[in-house]
Design a protein around this motif. Sequence first.
Motif, mmCIF file in Angstrom:
data_model
loop_
_atom_site.group_PDB
_atom_site.id
_atom_site.type_symbol
_atom_site.label_atom_id
_atom_site.label_comp_id
_atom_site.label_asym_id
_atom_site.label_seq_id
_atom_site.Cartn_x
_atom_site.Cartn_y
_atom_site.Cartn_z
ATOM 1 N N PRO A 180 31.555 95.649 -24.107
ATOM 2 C CA PRO A 180 30.540 96.440 -24.823
ATOM 3 C C PRO A 180 29.757 97.377 -23.915
ATOM 4 C CG PRO A 180 29.857 94.144 -24.590
ATOM 5 C CD PRO A 180 31.291 94.194 -24.191
ATOM 6 N N MET A 181 29.709 97.095 -22.592
ATOM 7 C CA MET A 181 28.946 97.961 -21.682
ATOM 8 C C MET A 181 29.539 99.363 -21.603
ATOM 9 S SD MET A 181 27.988 95.420 -18.508
ATOM 10 C CE MET A 181 27.160 96.757 -17.654
ATOM 11 N N LEU A 182 30.809 99.512 -22.002
ATOM 12 C CA LEU A 182 31.420 100.840 -21.975
ATOM 13 C C LEU A 182 30.840 101.753 -23.047
ATOM 14 C CD1 LEU A 182 35.189 99.929 -21.405
ATOM 15 C CD2 LEU A 182 33.577 100.857 -19.730
ATOM 16 N N PHE A 183 30.159 101.200 -24.036
ATOM 17 C CA PHE A 183 29.670 101.992 -25.166
ATOM 18 C C PHE A 183 28.159 102.217 -25.147
ATOM 19 C CE2 PHE A 183 33.649 100.083 -26.472
ATOM 20 C CZ PHE A 183 34.319 101.146 -27.063
ATOM 21 N N GLY A 197 27.310 105.995 -23.826
ATOM 22 C CA GLY A 197 28.139 105.173 -22.955
ATOM 23 C C GLY A 197 29.293 105.998 -22.410
ATOM 24 N N VAL A 198 30.065 105.402 -21.552
ATOM 25 C CA VAL A 198 31.243 106.095 -21.038
ATOM 26 C C VAL A 198 32.167 106.458 -22.192
ATOM 27 C CG1 VAL A 198 33.263 105.902 -19.553
ATOM 28 C CG2 VAL A 198 31.087 104.936 -18.806
ATOM 29 N N PHE A 199 32.255 105.561 -23.180
ATOM 30 C CA PHE A 199 33.060 105.814 -24.374
ATOM 31 C C PHE A 199 32.161 105.847 -25.602
ATOM 32 C CE2 PHE A 199 36.367 104.269 -21.569
ATOM 33 C CZ PHE A 199 37.495 104.984 -21.946
ATOM 34 N N VAL A 200 32.626 106.542 -26.614
ATOM 35 C CA VAL A 200 31.995 106.480 -27.933
ATOM 36 C C VAL A 200 33.088 106.156 -28.938
ATOM 37 C CG1 VAL A 200 30.138 108.100 -27.386
ATOM 38 C CG2 VAL A 200 32.301 108.971 -28.283
ATOM 39 N N LYS A 201 32.679 105.581 -30.085
ATOM 40 C CA LYS A 201 33.649 105.183 -31.092
ATOM 41 C C LYS A 201 33.931 106.325 -32.057
ATOM 42 C CE LYS A 201 32.156 100.347 -30.899
ATOM 43 N NZ LYS A 201 31.605 99.196 -31.676
ATOM 44 N N ASN A 202 35.204 106.449 -32.397
ATOM 45 C CA ASN A 202 35.635 107.429 -33.394
ATOM 46 C C ASN A 202 36.637 106.717 -34.303
ATOM 47 O OD1 ASN A 202 36.347 109.632 -34.891
ATOM 48 N ND2 ASN A 202 37.400 110.714 -33.238
#
Length: 443
Positions: free
Chosen positions: A400-403, A413-418
């Motif tokens: 979860p820390m990636l978001f 975050g480094v990533f976002v959800k799509n």
Amino acid sequence: MNKLVYGVVAVLGVSALAVPFVGGKVMEGVVRDGVARINSKYADNGQDIKAEIIRYERGYASSEIEWKIDFGKLKEVYGIDGIILVDRAEHGYSGIVSKTSLEKNPWYDRLIKEKLGGKDPLHLTTRYHFTGGTETTATLDGFTIQAEGVDIAVKPGHTTLAFDKEFKRVKSQGSWQGLSAGEQMNLKDITYSADLTMIEPFTYIWSGSANMAMAGLTIKEQGQDIDLSGVKIDYQLTFDQAANSLGAVADYRVASLAAGPETVRNLGARISVGGLSASGYDEFMKVYTKTVGAMAGDMASAKNDPVAMQRAMEQKMAGAGLQLMSAGEKLLTKGLELRLSGLHLGLDEGEVKGDLTLSLKKDMTFAQFIPLAGQPKLALEIFSLASNVSLPEKLVVDAPMLFVPIYQGMPTGVFVKNGATAVHKAETRDGKLFLNDKEFVLN
């Protein structure tokens, strides 16, 4: 009129008789020139590997040459002083054909007699052209040898290596049916080709292309099976004389890779380097080759004394590190670009795709990178960056820390959800860093 005809016939006859003699002279010149070039290249690189003609017996229609490649300090690595080659050549009317033997190498003779039943599987033939240049063909017969109780079956192979008369251009191609080691390993069908031209006055600068393909590799060990299939690698090397820079592109493709229960399909990526200083790279490779050669020789000399080996490695590394850093700094020039593009992995969970480009905006030294630790915003003056990654969210659901933002100034975050996909995008633009289309303020 008859006298004229007889005269022409006589001249042609004498010329024909002279062909074998001239062929022998041509071959001797090529051989001696080749040996001189080999020695010059190794000397320029600071290596003590040397080729030496021990005996050259040139006859009217045939020649026999015995020569040696001395490994110098690397003899400790290989366990032998060098390789002795015996060439027996026939001077024909269409060229000179020489067959090469390793018969005067005791280690090779023992291998043939003790492991291969007295049958030599290696056949080397070299053709010397009257116009200059050589073409060597190596053919390997299939054979089986035992190692640690396992029968290793080496399958047939074939390769050619051709040089122009100045030894500047080399063309090669070949194929090998592979090998197997019992039920534990099976390597299948390898092919390759290359067409490269040396760029003078450099030692390590080439332009041209090379490629390799492998049908498959299977390894079975402790219940963990690995199955690799459909491997293709293509290289392109370019030299820009006006900019004194190099470019290199490597395309990697793998049809499938299975490791245990996991299978990855359609792996691919292109890795490229652009704007690389040609003179800087050539100097770095000279220092690197000289350093590694000396280190390998010294360490091999002390292979039976761990304390002496450790001491030799520490002494070499101390001096080598400084030399390599000094040479490496000459590669850090404005316009140097590293790029990973077309990254693709097909997984059961979905597809992974990515691209990354990183380039230098100005000439740098290693010391100039040190302030970045305390002032990250200085990176915007040094680097240009562009990156894109997309992958199935399932692969990172346990991270979860990636978001979420984890550093001060991060907008996301480094990533976002799509949807069911995790995406990442970063780029430098107008002196600023943007993460997932939002400005990332560096302190």
